[in-house]
Design an enzyme around this catalytic site. Structure first.
Site, PDB file in Angstrom:
ATOM      1  N   CYS A  86     -47.980 -18.715   4.841  1.00 26.41           N
ATOM      2  CA  CYS A  86     -48.897 -19.805   4.510  1.00 26.41           C
ATOM      3  C   CYS A  86     -48.106 -21.048   4.061  1.00 26.41           C
ATOM      4  CB  CYS A  86     -49.919 -19.332   3.484  1.00 26.41           C
ATOM      5  SG  CYS A  86     -51.412 -20.366   3.397  1.00 26.41           S
ATOM      6  N   HIS A 194     -51.899 -13.840   5.550  1.00 28.80           N
ATOM      7  CA  HIS A 194     -51.227 -13.229   4.389  1.00 28.80           C
ATOM      8  C   HIS A 194     -51.109 -11.709   4.540  1.00 28.80           C
ATOM      9  CE1 HIS A 194     -51.186 -16.644   1.469  1.00 28.80           C
ATOM     10  NE2 HIS A 194     -52.181 -17.080   2.228  1.00 28.80           N
ATOM     11  N   GLU A 196     -49.286  -9.811   2.728  1.00 33.53           N
ATOM     12  CA  GLU A 196     -49.183  -9.228   1.384  1.00 33.53           C
ATOM     13  C   GLU A 196     -50.556  -8.987   0.759  1.00 33.53           C
ATOM     14  OE1 GLU A 196     -49.608 -13.576   0.254  1.00 33.53           O
ATOM     15  OE2 GLU A 196     -49.001 -12.368   1.986  1.00 33.53           O
TER      16      GLU A 196
END
Length: 224
Positions: A86, A194, A196
């Protein structure tokens, strides 16, 4: 195995990225943007999402000129791995470590939701444990995620199999639905979604854990 996560004023995904690395077996060190060196023995550098320096000038533009980024670039030049997610992807583009630019989303709206992605290549240390062409789900949360590049860059990315992920549908206007790309040596990945945030069952999504586990395996092999 060691991962470094860079931290800028306005980073807000640094701890989540650190936890994803830790779950994959990395020892993680958080590195402040004013530091000039990375910790010794770092295998991979993570550049997290957020709004570094408030996204003034352009998203990632000020962060890309922080002292620690010089160390990041040296790490990459020596063949080290790095991932920018990002805002981190925006930083990598601003440094020139990856080609192209990220512009305001088509429709000029902030987009925050899980999205389906196509794994466009499985031929890199980040995506090798996915099947090429398979679908994964990662969340997105961005305003300036509209990837654009010249025809020359786009041709090179396609010819060299350096498109890592594509959006399954057009969510932000990105050319060729590109969601993530690789460097020429395939050791730097930049992506807007994302992983994660999709790396733990507690989050309701686990597709991202495959990526971090693959990074861990690559680091373990290199350290052996």
């Amino acid at each position: 195995m060691k991962a470094a996560v860079l931290v800028f004023p306005g980073s807000n995904c640094d701890r989540g990225l650190a936890m994803a690395f830790q779950s994959a077996g990395f020892k993680v060190e958080m590195v402040w943007h004013k530091d000039a060196e990375l910790p010794a023995g770092v295998d991979i550098v993570g550049v997290p999402g957020g709004f570094s320096f408030g996204d003034y000038l352009r998203s990632g533009a000020i962060a890309a000129r922080s002292p620690i980024v010089g160390a990041l670039m040296a790490h990459v030049r020596k063949g080290g791995h790095a991932i920018g997610i990002c805002n981190g992807f925006q930083v990598l583009l601003e440094t020139g470590l990856l080609p192209g630019a990220l512009m305001c989303n088509a429709g000029i709206r902030f987009i925050c939701k899980p999205v389906e992605l196509e794994v466009a290549t499985a031929s890199c240390d980040f995506t090798k444990d996915y099947a090429r062409g398979s679908t994964v789900i990662f969340p997105v949360a961005h305003r300036d995620g509209n990837y654009q590049a010249t025809e020359e860059i786009r041709t090179a990315l396609a010819a060299e199999d350096r498109i890592a992920f594509r959006y399954k549908s057009d969510i932000n206007g990105s050319v060729d639905r590109i969601a993530g790309i690789l460097s020429e040596n395939r050791r730097v990945l930049g992506l807007m979604p994302h992983p994660e945030r999709a790396a733990d069952p507690v989050l309701g999504m686990t597709d991202g854990a495959v990526l971090f586990d693959a990074c861990s395996a690559a680091a373990a092999a290199a350290d052996a």
